[in-house]
Motif scaffolding. Structure first.
Motif, PDB file in Angstrom:
ATOM      1  N   SER A  74       0.806  -1.230   0.007  1.00 10.75           N
ATOM      2  CA  SER A  74       0.074   0.066  -0.014  1.00 10.75           C
ATOM      3  C   SER A  74       0.758   1.164   0.015  1.00 10.75           C
ATOM      4  CB  SER A  74      -0.953   0.182   1.135  1.00 10.75           C
ATOM      5  OG  SER A  74      -0.306   0.363   2.431  1.00 10.75           O
ATOM      6  N   THR A  75       1.929   1.351   0.631  1.00 13.51           N
ATOM      7  CA  THR A  75       3.058   2.276   0.589  1.00 13.51           C
ATOM      8  C   THR A  75       3.585   2.623  -0.569  1.00 13.51           C
ATOM      9  OG1 THR A  75       3.022   2.199   3.309  1.00 13.51           O
ATOM     10  CG2 THR A  75       4.695   3.468   1.977  1.00 13.51           C
ATOM     11  N   ARG A  79      -2.746   2.158  -3.215  1.00 19.89           N
ATOM     12  CA  ARG A  79      -4.038   1.465  -2.934  1.00 19.89           C
ATOM     13  C   ARG A  79      -4.697   0.814  -4.107  1.00 19.89           C
ATOM     14  NH1 ARG A  79      -1.438   3.798   1.167  1.00 19.89           N
ATOM     15  NH2 ARG A  79      -2.699   4.994   2.387  1.00 19.89           N
ATOM     16  N   LYS A  80      -4.554   1.279  -5.073  1.00 21.95           N
ATOM     17  CA  LYS A  80      -4.920   1.068  -6.445  1.00 21.95           C
ATOM     18  C   LYS A  80      -4.355  -0.244  -7.042  1.00 21.95           C
ATOM     19  CE  LYS A  80      -6.004   2.060 -11.154  1.00 21.95           C
ATOM     20  NZ  LYS A  80      -6.259   3.295 -12.402  1.00 21.95           N
ATOM     21  N   LYS A  81      -2.989  -0.022  -7.073  1.00 25.14           N
ATOM     22  CA  LYS A  81      -1.978  -1.214  -7.903  1.00 25.14           C
ATOM     23  C   LYS A  81      -2.015  -2.440  -7.013  1.00 25.14           C
ATOM     24  CE  LYS A  81       0.891   2.210 -10.546  1.00 25.14           C
ATOM     25  NZ  LYS A  81       2.264   2.656 -10.656  1.00 25.14           N
ATOM     26  N   GLY A  82      -2.364  -2.283  -5.509  1.00 28.09           N
ATOM     27  CA  GLY A  82      -2.121  -3.251  -4.460  1.00 28.09           C
ATOM     28  C   GLY A  82      -3.625  -4.124  -4.732  1.00 28.09           C
ATOM     29  N   LEU A  83      -4.549  -3.416  -5.047  1.00 33.86           N
ATOM     30  CA  LEU A  83      -5.916  -3.957  -5.345  1.00 33.86           C
ATOM     31  C   LEU A  83      -5.883  -4.960  -6.846  1.00 33.86           C
ATOM     32  CD1 LEU A  83      -8.625  -1.527  -4.170  1.00 33.86           C
ATOM     33  CD2 LEU A  83      -7.884  -3.989  -3.111  1.00 33.86           C
ATOM     34  N   LEU A  84      -4.949  -4.233  -7.693  1.00 33.64           N
ATOM     35  CA  LEU A  84      -4.857  -4.866  -8.853  1.00 33.64           C
ATOM     36  C   LEU A  84      -4.147  -6.443  -8.910  1.00 33.64           C
ATOM     37  CD1 LEU A  84      -4.012  -1.885 -11.360  1.00 33.64           C
ATOM     38  CD2 LEU A  84      -5.687  -3.627 -11.655  1.00 33.64           C
ATOM     39  N   VAL A  85      -2.920  -6.141  -7.867  1.00 34.79           N
ATOM     40  CA  VAL A  85      -2.092  -7.410  -7.697  1.00 34.79           C
ATOM     41  C   VAL A  85      -2.899  -8.465  -6.941  1.00 34.79           C
ATOM     42  CG1 VAL A  85      -0.410  -8.343  -5.996  1.00 34.79           C
ATOM     43  CG2 VAL A  85      -0.025  -6.219  -7.219  1.00 34.79           C
ATOM     44  N   ALA A  86      -3.788  -8.137  -6.054  1.00 33.44           N
ATOM     45  CA  ALA A  86      -5.048  -9.141  -5.482  1.00 33.44           C
ATOM     46  C   ALA A  86      -5.827  -9.800  -6.306  1.00 33.44           C
ATOM     47  CB  ALA A  86      -5.760  -8.414  -4.206  1.00 33.44           C
ATOM     48  N   PRO A 214      -6.742  10.319  -2.750  1.00 33.78           N
ATOM     49  CA  PRO A 214      -6.062  11.608  -2.631  1.00 33.78           C
ATOM     50  C   PRO A 214      -5.108  11.657  -1.585  1.00 33.78           C
ATOM     51  CG  PRO A 214      -8.320  11.659  -1.965  1.00 33.78           C
ATOM     52  CD  PRO A 214      -8.293  10.563  -2.848  1.00 33.78           C
ATOM     53  N   ARG A 215      -5.291  10.727  -0.223  1.00 32.25           N
ATOM     54  CA  ARG A 215      -4.420  10.588   0.804  1.00 32.25           C
ATOM     55  C   ARG A 215      -3.134   9.879   0.151  1.00 32.25           C
ATOM     56  NH1 ARG A 215      -9.405  11.226   2.688  1.00 32.25           N
ATOM     57  NH2 ARG A 215      -9.376  12.496   4.708  1.00 32.25           N
ATOM     58  N   PHE A 216      -2.910   8.897  -0.692  1.00 32.71           N
ATOM     59  CA  PHE A 216      -2.069   8.413  -0.995  1.00 32.71           C
ATOM     60  C   PHE A 216      -1.080   9.197  -1.965  1.00 32.71           C
ATOM     61  CE2 PHE A 216       0.423   5.935  -4.004  1.00 32.71           C
ATOM     62  CZ  PHE A 216       1.246   5.150  -3.402  1.00 32.71           C
TER      63      PHE A 216
END
Length: 469
Positions: A74-75, A79-86, A214-216
């Motif tokens: 996530s860091t 968040r988005k690319k992490g969900l793509l990996v999942a 936006p926070r990331f």
């Protein structure tokens, strides 16, 4: 409410749907996995039960890994690319678990020798679940306005339960399609796992449409990008206020290390996760058909009653969605824990007195209702909002990893607690008393240690912990 926020929330909740789908698919296959992978090994009863529990819980090992690496993902990736990996892991694991012998043997003719191949693919599935279990609620919390954040994050739990309910129907339909248990134990269980490829592909494609949070973007110094996303989520005035709050939180005096806001915050996150599992929910979800068979129902009736469990779970999750921003997090958590305690202790007594049947079913339904209105959705709401911006990824990773470790311990030990010769005198009731006691402890923990978070922005929560650090 902004339709764009609703669209992004629905796409993110597909991670929750796959979380539920992939963890609950095992409920229709536990007996078949035992017949296909365990029974041919001719082990003694205790060793067979231990290996059976490990195979059934294999995805949970991956969930622990996914939770542990979730903070880094996530860091570093976002968040988005992490969900793509999942989503990619969900797809690969669905195909692999359905045909664990491929390409080493013809599909359908591998036998028990390929148990560890199946184990590997279920670990991949678990890594996807571990990532999605952390990143989906985090994504939603970081795009949602404070006044409806609890409501929107709770949608993710609705999606988890909906995913479970869908796979219960799929499992039931597959079991009914075959003409014998022999077919189910050799071929049918494969279709159960393969069906997960369909929602995985949908999730993978839809994620290409969503922006980063936006926070990331602010964490990475991209204020322009954060403004562009916020412009679609809220008004110009609200956008400027949020940018200022996020900027101030990131410019604070905290180091960004895990314990920079104090050890109590991390302990609360871990205990929220551990108690969510120690109350025994995934024993009911994973071993539902086995519990009902122990209570005297046949295979098809057991699978049908598991569908009823899913429906009750879904209905009371809706109750939580409607009430979590109205009544607050703490009241729902405490009341739900006490309801679960009563239901689990009563369920243990029905087994101990051999008074199962409809009484056991009613106890389980009461327990599911108590969990669904509280510790199911509300724990994810709390975990997504109690951690400050600077440590949210790291702290959620620790909490989620603790949750999956607890989940694995509970799920892997249930067959031993349920069938061990030392507790046979209780006729399968002993384990449920343990979960009832854990529910009482969970209520006390919420009452004494966890602050109310209703209506506070993520940055206001940071100020609360800054005062206590």
């Amino acid at each position: 409410m902004n339709p764009y926020i609703i669209l992004l929330t629905l796409i993110a909740t597909l991670g929750g749907l796959l979380f539920g789908y992939d963890t609950a698919v095992i409920s229709g296959a536990v007996g078949s996995l035992k017949a296909y992978f365990i029974d041919p090994r001719n082990l003694d009863p205790d060793s067979a039960n231990l290996l059976w529990g490990i195979v059934n819980s294999s995805a949970l090992i991956g969930c622990i890994i996914g939770g542990l690496v979730g903070g880094l993902v996530s860091t570093r990736l976002g968040r988005k690319k992490g969900l793509l990996v999942a989503a990619f892991l969900f797809l690969i694991s669905a195909l692999g678990a359905a045909a664990p012998e491929f390409p080493f043997a013809p599909i359908g003719h591998g036998g028990s020798a390929y148990m560890w191949n199946f184990f590997f693919y279920r670990i991949l599935s678990g890594i996807g679940v571990g990532l999605a279990s952390m990143l989906s609620p985090m994504y939603i919390a970081e795009i949602a306005p404070a006044k409806v954040r609890g409501n929107l994050v709770a949608w993710n739990q609705f999606a988890i339960i909906f995913g479970m309910l869908v796979i219960y129907f799929v499992n039931y339909g597959i079991a009914r399609a075959g003409n014998s248990d022999i077919w189910l134990n050799s071929i049918g269980w494969r279709y159960m796992f393969l069906s997960g490829a369909i929602p995985a592909v949908a999730f993978l494609l839809l994620l290409l449409l969503v922006p980063e949070t936006p926070r990331f973007l602010m964490l990475k110094g991209d204020e322009t990008g954060a403004r562009a996303v916020l412009a679609k989520l809220t008004t110009a005035e609200e956008s400027e206020r949020e940018i200022a709050e996020i900027r101030a939180s990131l410019a604070g005096h905290h180091s960004g290390k895990l314990f920079s806001f104090g050890g109590l915050l991390i302990l609360i996150g871990i205990l929220l996760s551990v108690f969510q599992q120690f109350v025994g929910i995934n024993v009911v979800l994973y071993y539902g058909p086995e519990i009902f068979r122990n209570a005297g129902f046949d295979t098809n009736a057991s699978l049908l009653q598991t569908i009823i469990l899913g429906a009750v779970n879904l209905i009371f999750t809706v109750v939580a969605i409607v009430t979590v921003d109205r009544f607050g997090r703490k009241p729902l958590q405490i009341i739900g824990a006490l309801v679960m305690a009563v239901a689990m202790i009563a369920l243990g007594c029905t087994f101990a007195m051999q008074a199962q049947g409809i009484t056991a079913l009613l106890c389980i339904l009461l327990y599911i209702a108590g969990f669904a209105v509280s510790w199911g959705p509300v724990v994810w709401v709390l975990l997504s909002e109690i951690f400050p911006n600077q440590i949210r990824g790291k702290a959620m990773a620790v909490a989620v990893a603790a949750q999956w470790i607890a989940n694995f311990l509970v799920s892997a030990t249930f067959p031993i607690l349920n069938d061990n010769r030392l507790v046979n005198g209780f006729h399968h009731g002993f384990a449920y008393w343990i979960y009832g006691v854990m529910s009482i402890l969970a209520a006390l923990f919420m009452w004494k240690l966890v602050p109310e978070t209703k209506g506070r922005s993520l940055e206001q929560m940071e100020k609360l912990w800054s005062k206590q650090a």
